[in-house]
Enzyme design. Sequence first.
Site, PDB file in Angstrom:
ATOM      1  N   GLU A 161     -12.350 -18.896  39.468  1.00 11.68           N
ATOM      2  CA  GLU A 161     -11.423 -17.908  40.052  1.00 11.68           C
ATOM      3  C   GLU A 161     -11.665 -16.473  39.586  1.00 11.68           C
ATOM      4  O   GLU A 161     -10.764 -15.809  39.091  1.00 11.68           O
ATOM      5  CB  GLU A 161      -9.978 -18.333  39.768  1.00 11.68           C
ATOM      6  CG  GLU A 161      -9.640 -19.666  40.403  1.00 11.68           C
ATOM      7  CD  GLU A 161      -8.234 -20.163  40.076  1.00 11.68           C
ATOM      8  OE1 GLU A 161      -7.448 -19.404  39.504  1.00 11.68           O
ATOM      9  OE2 GLU A 161      -7.936 -21.325  40.393  1.00 11.68           O
ATOM     10  N   ASN A 205     -16.403 -21.996  40.779  1.00 11.04           N
ATOM     11  CA  ASN A 205     -15.281 -22.667  41.441  1.00 11.04           C
ATOM     12  C   ASN A 205     -14.195 -21.648  41.784  1.00 11.04           C
ATOM     13  O   ASN A 205     -13.829 -20.815  40.950  1.00 11.04           O
ATOM     14  CB  ASN A 205     -14.717 -23.715  40.470  1.00 11.04           C
ATOM     15  CG  ASN A 205     -13.710 -24.657  41.103  1.00 11.04           C
ATOM     16  OD1 ASN A 205     -14.001 -25.268  42.138  1.00 11.04           O
ATOM     17  ND2 ASN A 205     -12.534 -24.786  40.502  1.00 11.04           N
ATOM     18  N   HIS A 244      -7.042 -25.695  48.297  1.00 10.18           N
ATOM     19  CA  HIS A 244      -5.577 -25.763  48.249  1.00 10.18           C
ATOM     20  C   HIS A 244      -5.047 -25.154  49.543  1.00 10.18           C
ATOM     21  O   HIS A 244      -5.114 -23.939  49.729  1.00 10.18           O
ATOM     22  CB  HIS A 244      -5.037 -24.956  47.058  1.00 10.18           C
ATOM     23  CG  HIS A 244      -5.373 -25.537  45.726  1.00 10.18           C
ATOM     24  ND1 HIS A 244      -4.894 -26.760  45.309  1.00 10.18           N
ATOM     25  CD2 HIS A 244      -6.130 -25.070  44.713  1.00 10.18           C
ATOM     26  CE1 HIS A 244      -5.349 -27.020  44.093  1.00 10.18           C
ATOM     27  NE2 HIS A 244      -6.111 -26.008  43.715  1.00 10.18           N
ATOM     28  N   GLU A 274     -10.438 -29.330  44.646  1.00  8.76           N
ATOM     29  CA  GLU A 274      -9.012 -29.426  44.296  1.00  8.76           C
ATOM     30  C   GLU A 274      -8.152 -29.572  45.553  1.00  8.76           C
ATOM     31  O   GLU A 274      -7.089 -28.942  45.677  1.00  8.76           O
ATOM     32  CB  GLU A 274      -8.569 -28.177  43.512  1.00  8.76           C
ATOM     33  CG  GLU A 274      -9.426 -27.877  42.294  1.00  8.76           C
ATOM     34  CD  GLU A 274      -8.927 -26.688  41.466  1.00  8.76           C
ATOM     35  OE1 GLU A 274      -7.788 -26.225  41.663  1.00  8.76           O
ATOM     36  OE2 GLU A 274      -9.708 -26.224  40.613  1.00  8.76           O
ATOM     37  N   ASP A 276      -5.579 -30.193  48.373  1.00 12.89           N
ATOM     38  CA  ASP A 276      -4.223 -30.663  48.678  1.00 12.89           C
ATOM     39  C   ASP A 276      -3.656 -29.800  49.796  1.00 12.89           C
ATOM     40  O   ASP A 276      -4.183 -28.730  50.091  1.00 12.89           O
ATOM     41  CB  ASP A 276      -3.288 -30.727  47.456  1.00 12.89           C
ATOM     42  CG  ASP A 276      -3.248 -29.467  46.615  1.00 12.89           C
ATOM     43  OD1 ASP A 276      -3.546 -28.387  47.136  1.00 12.89           O
ATOM     44  OD2 ASP A 276      -2.886 -29.570  45.423  1.00 12.89           O
TER      45      ASP A 276
HETATM   46  O1  G3I Z   1       1.994 -28.561  28.119  1.00 14.20           O
HETATM   47  C1  G3I Z   1       3.090 -27.647  28.244  1.00 14.20           C
HETATM   48  C2  G3I Z   1       4.348 -28.258  27.723  1.00 14.20           C
HETATM   49  O2  G3I Z   1       4.196 -28.473  26.332  1.00 14.20           O
HETATM   50  C3  G3I Z   1       5.504 -27.315  28.013  1.00 14.20           C
HETATM   51  O3  G3I Z   1       6.692 -27.913  27.626  1.00 14.20           O
HETATM   52  C4  G3I Z   1       5.581 -27.001  29.488  1.00 14.20           C
HETATM   53  C5  G3I Z   1       6.668 -25.990  29.828  1.00 14.20           C
HETATM   54  O4  G3I Z   1       6.384 -25.295  31.016  1.00 14.20           O
HETATM   55  O5  G3I Z   1       4.362 -26.452  29.904  1.00 14.20           O
HETATM   56  C6  G3I Z   1       3.261 -27.351  29.717  1.00 14.20           C
HETATM   57  O6  G3I Z   1       2.124 -26.709  30.159  1.00 14.20           O
HETATM   58  C7  G3I Z   1       1.955 -26.641  31.555  1.00 14.20           C
HETATM   59  C8  G3I Z   1       0.626 -27.279  31.926  1.00 14.20           C
HETATM   60  O7  G3I Z   1       0.370 -27.111  33.296  1.00 14.20           O
HETATM   61  C9  G3I Z   1       0.594 -28.760  31.600  1.00 14.20           C
HETATM   62  O8  G3I Z   1       1.537 -29.431  32.363  1.00 14.20           O
HETATM   63  C10 G3I Z   1       1.971 -25.173  31.957  1.00 14.20           C
HETATM   64  O9  G3I Z   1       3.258 -24.612  31.762  1.00 14.20           O
HETATM   65  C11 G3I Z   1       1.570 -25.045  33.428  1.00 14.20           C
HETATM   66  O10 G3I Z   1       1.416 -23.653  33.729  1.00 14.20           O
HETATM   67  C12 G3I Z   1       0.254 -25.755  33.680  1.00 14.20           C
HETATM   68  O11 G3I Z   1      -0.019 -25.659  35.048  1.00 14.20           O
HETATM   69  C13 G3I Z   1      -1.349 -25.941  35.411  1.00 14.20           C
HETATM   70  C14 G3I Z   1      -1.951 -24.736  36.131  1.00 14.20           C
HETATM   71  O12 G3I Z   1      -3.276 -25.045  36.547  1.00 14.20           O
HETATM   72  C15 G3I Z   1      -2.021 -23.509  35.230  1.00 14.20           C
HETATM   73  O13 G3I Z   1      -2.640 -22.456  35.892  1.00 14.20           O
HETATM   74  C16 G3I Z   1      -1.344 -27.130  36.370  1.00 14.20           C
HETATM   75  O14 G3I Z   1      -0.923 -28.305  35.663  1.00 14.20           O
HETATM   76  C17 G3I Z   1      -2.738 -27.357  36.933  1.00 14.20           C
HETATM   77  O15 G3I Z   1      -2.665 -28.303  37.969  1.00 14.20           O
HETATM   78  C18 G3I Z   1      -3.260 -26.056  37.522  1.00 14.20           C
HETATM   79  O16 G3I Z   1      -4.586 -26.280  37.982  1.00 14.20           O
HETATM   80  C19 G3I Z   1      -5.227 -25.166  38.604  1.00 14.20           C
HETATM   81  C20 G3I Z   1      -6.711 -25.310  38.328  1.00 14.20           C
HETATM   82  O17 G3I Z   1      -6.953 -25.406  36.951  1.00 14.20           O
HETATM   83  C21 G3I Z   1      -7.476 -24.135  38.930  1.00 14.20           C
HETATM   84  N1  G3I Z   1      -7.180 -23.989  40.334  1.00 14.20           N
HETATM   85  C22 G3I Z   1      -5.769 -23.927  40.693  1.00 14.20           C
HETATM   86  C23 G3I Z   1      -5.030 -25.140  40.137  1.00 14.20           C
HETATM   87  C24 G3I Z   1      -3.589 -25.136  40.572  1.00 14.20           C
HETATM   88  O18 G3I Z   1      -2.898 -24.037  40.056  1.00 14.20           O
END
Ligand code: G3I
Length: 394
Positions: A161, A205, A244, A274, A276
């Site tokens: 990105e 990516n 996406h 990715e 969806d």
């Molecule tokens: O692990 C912490 C947890 O300890 C805490 O309590 C909680 C509170 O919000 O947050 C948890 O972390 C989260 C993490 O996912 C694990 O679940 C983060 O807040 C959350 O921001 C994070 O989101 C991820 C996101 O990337 C961040 O940008 C998504 O799961 C993940 O699916 C998403 O994946 C991205 C790809 O890497 C790149 N392309 C886009 C895609 C979708 O956004």
Amino acid sequence: MNFRLMAAAAASVLALAATANADEALTNASTLRALGAQVRLRIGTAANPTTLGDAALSQIIADQFSVLTPENDMKWQVVEPTQGNFNWTGADNLVNFAEQHGQLVRGHTLMWHNQLPNWLTQGVSGGTISASQLRDLLRQHIATEVGRYRGKIWQWDVVNELLADANPSQIRPNDFWVSNLGPGIVADAFRWAHAADPEALLCYNDYNIAGEDGSNAKHNAAVALIKSLQAEKAPIDCVGDQGHLDLQFGFNQILMTQDLQEFASLGLKVAITEADVRTFVETTDTNQSPVVSPTDPTPSHTADAAATDWYIGMLQSCLIVKACISFTVWGFADSHSWVPGTFKGEGDADLYDVNLNPKPQFTGLQQTLLLARGAPNRGRLRDGDRDHDGDDHD
Ligand code: G3I
């Protein structure tokens, strides 16, 4: 019957038997991974400790998919939460699960502006980490992580990105890495990854780089980026288009196919990384039932059909382009999707519903893979077959 005729007859009986077996295998295969294997396409999903640790979810992951991407567990924030203290638990578990289930792994991701550890970003903004130290830290991060999984990662998302959501698009001027280290850092990231694992396919990516924005702005910027990396002799092997989609925006399958083909014409493999398709959902209903719009809560009966069509469209684009080596969904169940947490009021984005029942989106991918394998047979008439007029052919 002379010996030669007998041998020919035996061979044709064997050939018919082989054909029967092949036809049987074709019609018996029903999992995405088996159907994908028949057309040499790996079907993947993002996975995380929750989905891999749950019996029902991990059974689906093992049965349906032949590639895994760690949703978060290889990101810098997770693997080195405090400087010098590493946490490889989630990543190791995923790689082990994949090994046990005959799956490949897409590594995700090494150089990204998001999900960086606080010690790193605060060190840079607070002035305790200089530019040359930052460069060393990134080099070390890539060497450590890629080296740890050397020989176990099929494709690495080396850089993620980097391009701006603008028309025309370009490298984000305020990207954390480029603004601190200059644009040359992109080629270096690929070089460092290649040094740590020369066998892994190294990818750029991003989202909206295969025509999803309708304008091709980010696609054109991606092509320019790749050409400049190639001019710098950076070891880039592949492009991942995230895929996406959101039903409120458009999707042009012809453009996606052309754009993937253009990446391929640069000598690269391509992948959908990715996929969806999200839509508006009834926010008070935990079943993520689609609605017409946020202001019109009427149930939308057409949403799943439209989403199915777009999933099929993305898969078809990948199937049409020979250089497309994998089609990965970003999670497979609405119950464990990143979408509702990121896009308030949206969901219903995945192949399975919140109760783990396969949705039309799943069946659409199944049938598309089956068609990809079976359709060529329509053009190959064998003895005893009937042609399209219903007569025995000559
Ligand atoms: O692990 C912490 C947890 O300890 C805490 O309590 C909680 C509170 O919000 O947050 C948890 O972390 C989260 C993490 O996912 C694990 O679940 C983060 O807040 C959350 O921001 C994070 O989101 C991820 C996101 O990337 C961040 O940008 C998504 O799961 C993940 O699916 C998403 O994946 C991205 C790809 O890497 C790149 N392309 C886009 C895609 C979708 O956004």
